[in-house]
Motif scaffolding. Sequence first.
Motif, PDB file in Angstrom:
ATOM      1  N   LYS A  86      32.628  28.186  52.100  1.00  0.00           N
ATOM      2  CA  LYS A  86      33.803  29.058  52.104  1.00  0.00           C
ATOM      3  C   LYS A  86      33.406  30.519  52.296  1.00  0.00           C
ATOM      4  O   LYS A  86      32.274  30.905  52.008  1.00  0.00           O
ATOM      5  CB  LYS A  86      34.567  28.902  50.789  1.00  0.00           C
ATOM      6  N   SER A  87      34.367  31.308  52.737  1.00  0.00           N
ATOM      7  CA  SER A  87      34.143  32.733  52.942  1.00  0.00           C
ATOM      8  C   SER A  87      34.056  33.448  51.592  1.00  0.00           C
ATOM      9  O   SER A  87      34.941  33.289  50.757  1.00  0.00           O
ATOM     10  CB  SER A  87      35.277  33.336  53.769  1.00  0.00           C
ATOM     11  N   PRO A  88      33.024  34.268  51.401  1.00  0.00           N
ATOM     12  CA  PRO A  88      32.906  34.997  50.142  1.00  0.00           C
ATOM     13  C   PRO A  88      33.708  36.298  50.127  1.00  0.00           C
ATOM     14  O   PRO A  88      33.694  37.027  49.153  1.00  0.00           O
ATOM     15  CB  PRO A  88      31.407  35.290  50.064  1.00  0.00           C
ATOM     16  N   MET A  89      34.422  36.588  51.241  1.00  0.00           N
ATOM     17  CA  MET A  89      35.142  37.861  51.329  1.00  0.00           C
ATOM     18  C   MET A  89      36.256  37.789  52.368  1.00  0.00           C
ATOM     19  O   MET A  89      36.330  36.854  53.157  1.00  0.00           O
ATOM     20  CB  MET A  89      34.176  38.980  51.706  1.00  0.00           C
ATOM     21  N   ILE A  90      37.085  38.814  52.376  1.00  0.00           N
ATOM     22  CA  ILE A  90      38.120  38.990  53.390  1.00  0.00           C
ATOM     23  C   ILE A  90      37.491  39.746  54.553  1.00  0.00           C
ATOM     24  O   ILE A  90      36.716  40.673  54.345  1.00  0.00           O
ATOM     25  CB  ILE A  90      39.296  39.813  52.818  1.00  0.00           C
ATOM     26  N   GLY A  91      37.814  39.358  55.764  1.00  0.00           N
ATOM     27  CA  GLY A  91      37.291  40.083  56.918  1.00  0.00           C
ATOM     28  C   GLY A  91      37.559  39.332  58.205  1.00  0.00           C
ATOM     29  O   GLY A  91      38.449  38.487  58.278  1.00  0.00           O
ATOM     30  N   THR A  92      36.770  39.640  59.224  1.00  0.00           N
ATOM     31  CA  THR A  92      36.886  38.988  60.522  1.00  0.00           C
ATOM     32  C   THR A  92      35.664  38.120  60.744  1.00  0.00           C
ATOM     33  O   THR A  92      34.535  38.576  60.602  1.00  0.00           O
ATOM     34  CB  THR A  92      37.012  40.031  61.651  1.00  0.00           C
ATOM     35  N   PHE A  93      35.895  36.860  61.088  1.00  0.00           N
ATOM     36  CA  PHE A  93      34.854  35.846  61.258  1.00  0.00           C
ATOM     37  C   PHE A  93      34.277  35.921  62.673  1.00  0.00           C
ATOM     38  O   PHE A  93      35.021  35.944  63.653  1.00  0.00           O
ATOM     39  CB  PHE A  93      35.493  34.474  61.020  1.00  0.00           C
ATOM     40  N   TYR A  94      32.948  35.979  62.773  1.00  0.00           N
ATOM     41  CA  TYR A  94      32.263  35.960  64.071  1.00  0.00           C
ATOM     42  C   TYR A  94      31.196  34.872  64.053  1.00  0.00           C
ATOM     43  O   TYR A  94      30.404  34.787  63.116  1.00  0.00           O
ATOM     44  CB  TYR A  94      31.597  37.309  64.369  1.00  0.00           C
ATOM     45  N   VAL A 119      28.933  35.645  60.731  1.00  0.00           N
ATOM     46  CA  VAL A 119      29.044  37.009  60.228  1.00  0.00           C
ATOM     47  C   VAL A 119      30.508  37.248  59.894  1.00  0.00           C
ATOM     48  O   VAL A 119      31.397  36.841  60.645  1.00  0.00           O
ATOM     49  CB  VAL A 119      28.567  38.034  61.285  1.00  0.00           C
ATOM     50  N   VAL A 120      30.772  37.886  58.749  1.00  0.00           N
ATOM     51  CA  VAL A 120      32.125  38.310  58.397  1.00  0.00           C
ATOM     52  C   VAL A 120      32.109  39.834  58.334  1.00  0.00           C
ATOM     53  O   VAL A 120      31.364  40.430  57.558  1.00  0.00           O
ATOM     54  CB  VAL A 120      32.609  37.702  57.061  1.00  0.00           C
ATOM     55  N   GLU A 121      32.919  40.437  59.188  1.00  0.00           N
ATOM     56  CA  GLU A 121      32.993  41.903  59.257  1.00  0.00           C
ATOM     57  C   GLU A 121      34.111  42.373  58.348  1.00  0.00           C
ATOM     58  O   GLU A 121      35.239  41.900  58.432  1.00  0.00           O
ATOM     59  CB  GLU A 121      33.261  42.349  60.702  1.00  0.00           C
ATOM     60  N   ALA A 122      33.772  43.283  57.452  1.00  0.00           N
ATOM     61  CA  ALA A 122      34.756  43.868  56.547  1.00  0.00           C
ATOM     62  C   ALA A 122      34.516  45.369  56.490  1.00  0.00           C
ATOM     63  O   ALA A 122      33.421  45.807  56.130  1.00  0.00           O
ATOM     64  CB  ALA A 122      34.633  43.262  55.153  1.00  0.00           C
ATOM     65  N   MET A 123      35.500  46.129  56.904  1.00  0.00           N
ATOM     66  CA  MET A 123      35.434  47.600  56.886  1.00  0.00           C
ATOM     67  C   MET A 123      34.198  48.122  57.609  1.00  0.00           C
ATOM     68  O   MET A 123      33.446  48.938  57.088  1.00  0.00           O
ATOM     69  CB  MET A 123      35.505  48.111  55.453  1.00  0.00           C
ATOM     70  N   LYS A 124      33.962  47.633  58.801  1.00  0.00           N
ATOM     71  CA  LYS A 124      32.872  48.055  59.684  1.00  0.00           C
ATOM     72  C   LYS A 124      31.483  47.639  59.189  1.00  0.00           C
ATOM     73  O   LYS A 124      30.486  48.100  59.700  1.00  0.00           O
ATOM     74  CB  LYS A 124      32.895  49.569  59.920  1.00  0.00           C
ATOM     75  N   LEU A 125      31.428  46.776  58.184  1.00  0.00           N
ATOM     76  CA  LEU A 125      30.157  46.240  57.712  1.00  0.00           C
ATOM     77  C   LEU A 125      30.077  44.776  58.101  1.00  0.00           C
ATOM     78  O   LEU A 125      31.005  44.003  57.836  1.00  0.00           O
ATOM     79  CB  LEU A 125      30.025  46.370  56.196  1.00  0.00           C
ATOM     80  N   PHE A 126      28.978  44.369  58.726  1.00  0.00           N
ATOM     81  CA  PHE A 126      28.796  42.996  59.165  1.00  0.00           C
ATOM     82  C   PHE A 126      27.933  42.269  58.143  1.00  0.00           C
ATOM     83  O   PHE A 126      26.765  42.601  57.967  1.00  0.00           O
ATOM     84  CB  PHE A 126      28.170  42.971  60.563  1.00  0.00           C
ATOM     85  N   ASN A 127      28.538  41.297  57.465  1.00  0.00           N
ATOM     86  CA  ASN A 127      27.880  40.564  56.386  1.00  0.00           C
ATOM     87  C   ASN A 127      27.484  39.181  56.865  1.00  0.00           C
ATOM     88  O   ASN A 127      28.341  38.390  57.266  1.00  0.00           O
ATOM     89  CB  ASN A 127      28.841  40.443  55.199  1.00  0.00           C
ATOM     90  N   GLU A 128      26.190  38.878  56.818  1.00  0.00           N
ATOM     91  CA  GLU A 128      25.710  37.562  57.229  1.00  0.00           C
ATOM     92  C   GLU A 128      26.035  36.549  56.131  1.00  0.00           C
ATOM     93  O   GLU A 128      25.760  36.784  54.960  1.00  0.00           O
ATOM     94  CB  GLU A 128      24.199  37.595  57.471  1.00  0.00           C
ATOM     95  N   ILE A 129      26.629  35.431  56.529  1.00  0.00           N
ATOM     96  CA  ILE A 129      26.950  34.364  55.586  1.00  0.00           C
ATOM     97  C   ILE A 129      25.874  33.292  55.744  1.00  0.00           C
ATOM     98  O   ILE A 129      25.679  32.758  56.829  1.00  0.00           O
ATOM     99  CB  ILE A 129      28.347  33.769  55.854  1.00  0.00           C
ATOM    100  N   GLU A 130      25.167  33.019  54.666  1.00  0.00           N
ATOM    101  CA  GLU A 130      24.046  32.083  54.702  1.00  0.00           C
ATOM    102  C   GLU A 130      24.446  30.726  54.130  1.00  0.00           C
ATOM    103  O   GLU A 130      25.352  30.634  53.298  1.00  0.00           O
ATOM    104  CB  GLU A 130      22.867  32.655  53.909  1.00  0.00           C
ATOM    105  N   ALA A 131      23.750  29.696  54.581  1.00  0.00           N
ATOM    106  CA  ALA A 131      23.995  28.338  54.100  1.00  0.00           C
ATOM    107  C   ALA A 131      23.595  28.223  52.634  1.00  0.00           C
ATOM    108  O   ALA A 131      22.547  28.718  52.229  1.00  0.00           O
ATOM    109  CB  ALA A 131      23.212  27.336  54.935  1.00  0.00           C
ATOM    110  N   VAL A 142      37.129  27.581  61.541  1.00  0.00           N
ATOM    111  CA  VAL A 142      37.736  28.863  61.883  1.00  0.00           C
ATOM    112  C   VAL A 142      37.351  29.229  63.311  1.00  0.00           C
ATOM    113  O   VAL A 142      36.208  29.024  63.722  1.00  0.00           O
ATOM    114  CB  VAL A 142      37.256  29.966  60.908  1.00  0.00           C
ATOM    115  N   ASP A 143      38.301  29.781  64.051  1.00  0.00           N
ATOM    116  CA  ASP A 143      38.031  30.246  65.410  1.00  0.00           C
ATOM    117  C   ASP A 143      37.276  31.559  65.369  1.00  0.00           C
ATOM    118  O   ASP A 143      37.445  32.372  64.445  1.00  0.00           O
ATOM    119  CB  ASP A 143      39.339  30.452  66.179  1.00  0.00           C
TER     120      ASP A 143
END
Length: 160
Positions: A86-94, A119-131, A142-143
């Motif tokens: 699951k996503s650990p935050m709100i943002g845009t999924f890449y 990667v989930v981008e939130a407020m211009k920060l790109f956060n890598e989501i790890e397994a 998710v698209d």
Amino acid sequence: MDLKEIQNLIKFVSNSGVAEVKLETGDVKITIRTTVEGNSPEVTYLQQASMPQAMPQAVAPAPAAAPAAPAAPAASEDNSKYVTIKSPMIGTFYRKPAPDKPSFIEVGSSIAKGDVLCVVEAMKLFNEIEAEISGKIVKILVDDMSPVEFDQPLFLVDPS
């Protein structure tokens, strides 16, 4: 934060289907809550200043939106053996680290704990989501370039 930025934030939240967003930057605190029916968001804007009663409430009209489709498939016997990441935050999924790069993973990819999945981008920060686990990607839920909510299912993984 100026009025234009606040209006853009309200529009983004209204279109994303998120139930609530809280934003704190410096001395400004903003909370945006959307109703279940999607009628209109409620915005609480608090700027800490010398006057403690500076907490006006504003309601902005939301654009008419179609009901959102469920983000995850209905639970079934087949999906019960899979682990949901699951996503650990709100943002845009890449799915890609950059537009000209290949996707981090595809359906059928084998993953190990700690591998970058997206990667989930939130407020211009790109956060890598790890397994969180090792296994095989069964489904990407998710698209690419879609808004995601906190705790929204992103991937189904077969841990076997």
